[in-house]
Design an enzyme around this catalytic site. Structure first.
Site, short mmCIF file in Angstrom:
data_model
loop_
_atom_site.label_atom_id
_atom_site.label_comp_id
_atom_site.label_asym_id
_atom_site.label_seq_id
_atom_site.Cartn_x
_atom_site.Cartn_y
_atom_site.Cartn_z
N ASP A 1 -98.26 35.72 -30.17
CA ASP A 1 -98.87 36.26 -28.95
C ASP A 1 -100.25 36.83 -29.25
O ASP A 1 -100.38 37.90 -29.84
CB ASP A 1 -97.97 37.35 -28.36
CG ASP A 1 -96.75 36.74 -27.70
OD1 ASP A 1 -96.92 35.88 -26.81
OD2 ASP A 1 -95.62 37.12 -28.07
N MET B 1 -103.55 38.49 -27.86
CA MET B 1 -104.00 39.26 -26.69
C MET B 1 -105.36 39.89 -26.96
O MET B 1 -105.60 40.38 -28.06
CB MET B 1 -102.99 40.36 -26.37
CG MET B 1 -101.57 39.85 -26.17
SD MET B 1 -100.46 41.17 -25.66
CE MET B 1 -98.88 40.32 -25.74
N MET C 1 -103.40 34.75 -24.72
CA MET C 1 -103.57 35.55 -23.50
C MET C 1 -104.96 36.17 -23.59
O MET C 1 -105.13 37.36 -23.80
CB MET C 1 -102.47 36.62 -23.44
CG MET C 1 -101.12 36.02 -23.06
SD MET C 1 -99.74 37.07 -23.55
CE MET C 1 -99.56 36.55 -25.23
N SER D 1 -90.67 35.54 -30.91
CA SER D 1 -92.01 36.11 -30.79
C SER D 1 -92.20 37.18 -31.86
O SER D 1 -91.54 38.22 -31.84
CB SER D 1 -92.21 36.72 -29.41
OG SER D 1 -93.37 37.53 -29.45
N HIS E 1 -93.39 31.99 -32.29
CA HIS E 1 -94.25 32.23 -31.13
C HIS E 1 -95.23 33.35 -31.48
O HIS E 1 -94.82 34.46 -31.84
CB HIS E 1 -93.37 32.60 -29.93
CG HIS E 1 -94.12 32.76 -28.65
ND1 HIS E 1 -94.47 31.70 -27.84
CD2 HIS E 1 -94.59 33.88 -28.03
CE1 HIS E 1 -95.11 32.14 -26.77
NE2 HIS E 1 -95.21 33.46 -26.86
N ASP F 1 -90.92 32.64 -21.22
CA ASP F 1 -91.36 33.74 -22.09
C ASP F 1 -91.34 35.07 -21.35
O ASP F 1 -92.03 35.23 -20.35
CB ASP F 1 -92.78 33.42 -22.59
CG ASP F 1 -93.33 34.44 -23.57
OD1 ASP F 1 -92.58 35.33 -24.02
OD2 ASP F 1 -94.53 34.33 -23.90
N HIS G 1 -99.73 31.38 -28.28
CA HIS G 1 -99.87 31.72 -26.87
C HIS G 1 -101.12 32.59 -26.69
O HIS G 1 -101.10 33.77 -27.01
CB HIS G 1 -98.58 32.46 -26.44
CG HIS G 1 -98.57 32.91 -25.01
ND1 HIS G 1 -97.61 33.79 -24.52
CD2 HIS G 1 -99.38 32.63 -23.96
CE1 HIS G 1 -97.84 34.01 -23.23
NE2 HIS G 1 -98.91 33.32 -22.88
N MET H 1 -94.24 32.18 -17.48
CA MET H 1 -94.07 33.60 -17.83
C MET H 1 -93.01 34.22 -16.93
O MET H 1 -93.06 34.09 -15.70
CB MET H 1 -95.39 34.37 -17.66
CG MET H 1 -96.46 34.04 -18.68
SD MET H 1 -95.94 34.13 -20.41
CE MET H 1 -95.41 35.86 -20.54
C1 DX5 Z 1 -95.51 38.91 -23.35
C2 DX5 Z 1 -95.50 37.94 -24.51
C3 DX5 Z 1 -94.11 37.61 -24.94
C4 DX5 Z 1 -93.37 38.78 -25.50
C5 DX5 Z 1 -91.90 38.54 -25.35
O1 DX5 Z 1 -96.80 39.21 -23.00
O2 DX5 Z 1 -96.14 36.74 -24.15
O3 DX5 Z 1 -94.09 36.51 -25.84
O4 DX5 Z 1 -93.64 39.01 -26.86
O5 DX5 Z 1 -91.24 39.70 -25.73
P1 DX5 Z 1 -89.77 40.03 -25.21
O6 DX5 Z 1 -88.88 38.90 -25.65
O7 DX5 Z 1 -89.46 41.32 -25.89
O8 DX5 Z 1 -89.85 40.14 -23.71
ZN ZN Z 2 -95.80 34.88 -25.45
#
Ligand code: DX5
Ligand code: ZN
Length: 231
Positions: free
Chosen positions: A51, A53, A84, A24, A49, A191, A82, A153
């Site tokens: 993320d 948000m 969110m 990620s 990956h 994840d 991903h 998750m």
């Molecule tokens: C959380 C994200 C993850 C996050 C994982 O909201 O979807 O992908 O970046 O980070 P670590 O591996 O540090 O938990």
């Molecule tokens: Zn993620």
């Protein structure tokens, strides 16, 4: 770019599939983005990956299609994107245009999950569906035939560096069981809070793609960390 071999198939599920690792980028040094991508790819990452948000579906804000497009020009491995975000249907087009190879929406965020998954597949990309720790697996069950990847998750989404919630492991086991019973082929990804120790537990529960941010980018040797997570 042909990369479908990175996803498990009906034949390779569980037994012979070599777990894939999806670092990620949330935990990388964005001031050295290109170097981070090259290093982690050389270290053996099968996916990147990303993320996304929006500050609504989760408390944090990260980046949108502009950065995904920039990453697409730098990356040689598929982009595991991903989302969110609320109302993902409004943004599927821009993220697909930006180069998302796998596009994952949240079952809690979509107004019409089936429509959104079909829209992703209609563009020839892989459709993913994710569920939060508090969401029962029954919420995604009606859609399992429409997706290429189920993202379980293992933290409440929003931030990297949180602790793995072992209580979600039954979601992984259950998903693998349902998949076998229905003869489906979607990949199971996990994840949040993944490190070499929690990765081993996730793999034995049936997870095949392991997302990890902190446990890769906050360590000195990405190759060693990826190898340890893959097991
Ligand atoms: C959380 C994200 C993850 C996050 C994982 O909201 O979807 O992908 O970046 O980070 P670590 O591996 O540090 O938990
Ligand atoms: Zn993620």
């Amino acid at each position: 770019m042909s990369w479908s071999h990175l996803l498990p198939t009906k034949e390779t599920h569980a037994k012979s599939y070599r777990a894939a690792v999806a670092p990620s980028l949330l935990a990388c040094d964005f001031a050295r983005l290109e170097e981070e991508i090259r290093t982690v790819e050389k270290a053996g990452a099968e996916f990147l990956h990303l993320d996304v948000m929006d500050g609504h579906f989760v408390d944090n804000i990260t980046f949108g299609p502009v950065l995904v497009k920039a990453i697409d020009t730098l990356a040689t491995v598929p982009l595991d994107t991903h989302l969110m975000i609320e109302n993902p249907d409004r943004y599927l087009g821009p993220f697909l245009d930006a180069g998302a190879d796998i596009l994952t929406i949240h079952v809690e965020a979509s107004n019409d999950v089936r429509r959104d998954l079909r829209a992703i597949r209609a563009r020839g990309r892989k459709a993913g569906l994710s569920l939060n720790p508090a969401t029962p697996i029954s919420a995604v069950e009606p859609f399992l035939e429409e997706l290429d990847l189920l993202l379980v998750m293992s933290v409440v989404p929003g931030f990297g560096g949180q602790s793995f919630m072992a209580e979600i492991l039954p979601n992984v086991t259950q998903a693998a069981k349902i998949r076998e019973r229905l003869g489906l082929t979607f990949a199971i990804e996990i994840d949040g809070g993944i490190n070499p120790e929690t990765a081993a537990r996730a793999r034995s529960a049936g997870a095949e793609i392991l997302v990890a941010g902190t446990a890769i980018f906050r360590t000195p040797d990405y190759a060693a960390s990826i190898a340890a997570i893959r097991g």
